[in-house]
Design an enzyme around this catalytic site. Structure first.
Site, PDB file in Angstrom:
ATOM      1  N   CYS A 131      19.529 -44.844   2.296  1.00 39.85           N
ATOM      2  CA  CYS A 131      19.555 -43.694   1.588  1.00 39.85           C
ATOM      3  C   CYS A 131      21.292 -42.939   1.447  1.00 39.85           C
ATOM      4  O   CYS A 131      21.490 -42.542   0.574  1.00 39.85           O
ATOM      5  CB  CYS A 131      18.389 -42.593   2.332  1.00 39.85           C
ATOM      6  SG  CYS A 131      18.233 -42.637   3.947  1.00 39.85           S
ATOM      7  N   HIS A 246      19.916 -35.296   1.856  1.00 43.47           N
ATOM      8  CA  HIS A 246      21.251 -35.651   2.445  1.00 43.47           C
ATOM      9  C   HIS A 246      22.428 -35.159   1.714  1.00 43.47           C
ATOM     10  O   HIS A 246      22.298 -35.206   0.396  1.00 43.47           O
ATOM     11  CB  HIS A 246      21.398 -37.214   2.653  1.00 43.47           C
ATOM     12  CG  HIS A 246      20.390 -37.814   3.337  1.00 43.47           C
ATOM     13  ND1 HIS A 246      19.341 -37.196   4.489  1.00 43.47           N
ATOM     14  CD2 HIS A 246      20.049 -39.256   3.567  1.00 43.47           C
ATOM     15  CE1 HIS A 246      18.613 -38.368   4.943  1.00 43.47           C
ATOM     16  NE2 HIS A 246      19.090 -39.432   4.486  1.00 43.47           N
TER      17      HIS A 246
HETATM   18  N1  LIG Z   1      12.540 -41.761   4.845  1.00 45.95           N
HETATM   19  C1  LIG Z   1      13.658 -42.214   4.045  1.00 45.95           C
HETATM   20  O1  LIG Z   1      14.345 -41.352   3.776  1.00 45.95           O
HETATM   21  C2  LIG Z   1      13.942 -43.663   3.825  1.00 45.95           C
HETATM   22  C3  LIG Z   1      14.967 -44.056   3.170  1.00 45.95           C
HETATM   23  C4  LIG Z   1      15.069 -45.412   2.837  1.00 45.95           C
HETATM   24  C5  LIG Z   1      14.472 -46.462   3.507  1.00 45.95           C
HETATM   25  N2  LIG Z   1      13.352 -46.093   4.227  1.00 45.95           N
HETATM   26  C6  LIG Z   1      12.806 -47.207   5.009  1.00 45.95           C
HETATM   27  O2  LIG Z   1      11.301 -47.131   4.545  1.00 45.95           O
HETATM   28  C7  LIG Z   1      10.650 -47.475   5.730  1.00 45.95           C
HETATM   29  C8  LIG Z   1       9.402 -46.310   5.721  1.00 45.95           C
HETATM   30  O3  LIG Z   1      10.108 -45.191   5.976  1.00 45.95           O
HETATM   31  P1  LIG Z   1       9.031 -43.789   5.970  1.00 45.95           P
HETATM   32  O4  LIG Z   1      10.140 -42.599   6.054  1.00 45.95           O
HETATM   33  O5  LIG Z   1       8.191 -43.712   4.718  1.00 45.95           O
HETATM   34  O6  LIG Z   1       8.397 -44.121   7.044  1.00 45.95           O
HETATM   35  P2  LIG Z   1       6.803 -43.257   7.527  1.00 45.95           P
HETATM   36  O7  LIG Z   1       6.598 -42.085   6.977  1.00 45.95           O
HETATM   37  O8  LIG Z   1       6.796 -43.276   8.832  1.00 45.95           O
HETATM   38  O9  LIG Z   1       5.845 -44.283   7.044  1.00 45.95           O
HETATM   39  C9  LIG Z   1       5.608 -45.561   7.660  1.00 45.95           C
HETATM   40  C10 LIG Z   1       4.571 -46.376   6.748  1.00 45.95           C
HETATM   41  O10 LIG Z   1       4.526 -47.760   7.221  1.00 45.95           O
HETATM   42  C11 LIG Z   1       3.216 -47.908   7.519  1.00 45.95           C
HETATM   43  N3  LIG Z   1       2.971 -49.097   8.346  1.00 45.95           N
HETATM   44  C12 LIG Z   1       3.377 -48.795   9.866  1.00 45.95           C
HETATM   45  N4  LIG Z   1       2.778 -50.116  10.559  1.00 45.95           N
HETATM   46  C13 LIG Z   1       2.477 -50.899   9.365  1.00 45.95           C
HETATM   47  C14 LIG Z   1       1.836 -52.196   9.576  1.00 45.95           C
HETATM   48  N5  LIG Z   1       1.717 -52.911  10.645  1.00 45.95           N
HETATM   49  N6  LIG Z   1       1.381 -52.790   8.349  1.00 45.95           N
HETATM   50  C15 LIG Z   1       1.563 -52.125   6.990  1.00 45.95           C
HETATM   51  N7  LIG Z   1       2.006 -50.808   7.139  1.00 45.95           N
HETATM   52  C16 LIG Z   1       2.439 -50.156   8.248  1.00 45.95           C
HETATM   53  C17 LIG Z   1       2.522 -46.740   7.706  1.00 45.95           C
HETATM   54  O11 LIG Z   1       1.049 -46.679   7.712  1.00 45.95           O
HETATM   55  P3  LIG Z   1       0.145 -45.711   8.571  1.00 45.95           P
HETATM   56  O12 LIG Z   1       0.062 -44.362   7.827  1.00 45.95           O
HETATM   57  O13 LIG Z   1      -1.208 -46.635   8.413  1.00 45.95           O
HETATM   58  O14 LIG Z   1       0.680 -45.953  10.133  1.00 45.95           O
HETATM   59  C18 LIG Z   1       3.271 -45.834   6.819  1.00 45.95           C
HETATM   60  O15 LIG Z   1       2.493 -45.993   5.536  1.00 45.95           O
HETATM   61  C19 LIG Z   1      11.492 -47.413   6.959  1.00 45.95           C
HETATM   62  O16 LIG Z   1      11.760 -48.850   7.201  1.00 45.95           O
HETATM   63  C20 LIG Z   1      12.676 -46.659   6.586  1.00 45.95           C
HETATM   64  O17 LIG Z   1      13.793 -47.017   7.405  1.00 45.95           O
HETATM   65  C21 LIG Z   1      13.239 -44.405   4.717  1.00 45.95           C
END
Ligand SMILES: NC(=O)c1ccc[n+]([C@@H]2O[C@H](COP(=O)([O-])OP(=O)(O)OC[C@H]3O[C@@H](n4cnc5c(N)ncnc54)[C@H](OP(=O)(O)O)[C@@H]3O)[C@@H](O)[C@H]2O)c1
Length: 343
Positions: A131, A246
């Protein structure tokens, strides 16, 4: 392709990024015949609302991943490492939001406004940048094209939503305790208290490295996306108690002369950029204004008094939108437009 649209998988559909991806697929009218949400076993069977219909979360399995045209994945690096090759093997093109594939030589790392042509060389996986890198390169691209870039000195002020849902809960829980005069709960997501504080650490320190992984991403991904390994980048990534958006102070030393006036003109004409730059009137980009918007906001455009060939910029964007979900959906749209899905 099912019916008259694509079968779209969204992995991590219940997370912060996944939820925003679902919203954008509907709002932007992505040509989906079906959207299949995937999450962890904890969420299997959970019903989500999508575009006026109910869709049901599934677990990733060899059976459940068959027949998808495109998968937009944001469930963490370990899940991506395990499941992305299987999804590709099953016939999907995967746009991946995690850091796992970004620096692989045969995986394009793409920002819709910066290097969409890199999509043409994909082998099934396309990586969505980090990001903080994403918003910065959208702002840098017009300056880079005009004047080249020698060196960047970047300090980030990163929102807690960049760490996922649990991090927002941690900030809110700590802030509520402080305001009620109660003991602050022990941090679980961040190494130190984030409420009413600033942490000189976004990401973690890999063994033996004095930079965080977030800082290394900013350095390496910027060079890969702009296609110039010679750009020198100094990065300090900082976590601040902001929920969404950010902010970044970016010092840009160009290869050729570039005035603040010309930079302002180039940025005003650049796709995906909005210039907000009247500081005397209190107008500059702010995280709370960027929240829920897709653009990258740039202001405080000025000459670095210590370097005739450098400019200072203040760059703000919603990390969940342009920093993650918006670019993912833009890449999905570009893959369709360029005829790059496997059909
Ligand atoms: N937040 C940001 O600004 C941002 C920006 C760029 C990239 N990212 C990347 O995107 C990813 C997710 O970020 P987020 O902020 O959305 O995190 P988050 O809110 O913690 O959500 C995580 C997601 O992953 C799912 N998950 C966890 N274990 C899993 C499994 N074994 N199989 C399938 N799905 C699973 C969770 O499902 P449950 O609800 O069932 O636990 C939830 O849907 C990370 O790798 C992060 O680095 C985030």
């Amino acid at each position: 392709m099912a019916g008259d649209g694509y079968r779209v998988g969204v992995v991590g559909a219940t997370g912060l990024v996944g939820t925003t991806i679902l919203e954008l697929l509907a709002d932007r009218g992505f040509p989906a015949a079906e959207v299949v949400p995937f999450a962890s076993a904890r969420s299997a069977g959970r019903e989500l609302e999508w575009n006026g219909a109910t869709i049901v979360c599934r677990e990733l399995s060899e059976e459940s991943i068959q027949g998808l045209d495109i998968v937009l994945s944001s469930a963490g690096g370990a899940i991506s490492a395990e499941w992305t090759p299987r999804l590709v093997e099953a016939g999907a093109v995967v746009v991946d939001n995690t850091s796992h594939w970004r620096m692989h030589d045969d995986v394009p790392l793409v920002v819709a406004e910066v290097n969409p042509e890199a999509l043409d060389g994909h082998h099934g996986i396309v990586a969505n940048p980090n990001c903080s890198t994403m918003q910065m390169v959208v702002a840098l691209k017009p300056l880079f094209d005009e004047a080249g870039i020698e060196r960047l000195v970047v300090s980030t002020y990163q929102a807690v939503s960049g760490t996922g849902k649990a991090a927002i809960d941690e900030l809110m829980g700590q802030a509520a305790a402080v305001l009620r005069g109660q003991p602050v709960p022990e941090p679980a997501i961040y190494p130190r208290q984030i409420a009413f504080n600033v942490l000189a650490q976004a990401g973690s320190f890999p063994a033996g490295d004095d930079h965080t992984d977030e800082e290394r991403k900013l350095i390496n991904e910027t060079r890969k996306i702009l296609g110039d390994q010679s750009i020198r980048v100094s990065a300090t990534c900082v976590r601040v108690p902001v929920v969404s958006g950010h902010s970044e102070a970016v010092n840009v030393e160009t290869s050729r002369p570039l005035s603040p006036e010309r930079a302002r003109e180039l940025l005003a004409a650049a796709p995906g950029v909005t210039v907000v730059d009247d500081p005397a009137a209190g107008l500059y980009p702010m995280a709370i204004d960027a929240a829920g918007k897709d653009d990258v906001f740039v202001g405080r455009i000025r000459r670095d008094p210590g370097n005739e060939q450098a400019l200072d910029l203040w760059v703000v964007s919603d990390n969940l939108r342009k920093g993650a979900a918006t670019n993912t959906v833009q890449l999905a749209e570009a893959l369709v437009e360029r005829g790059l899905l496997n059909r």
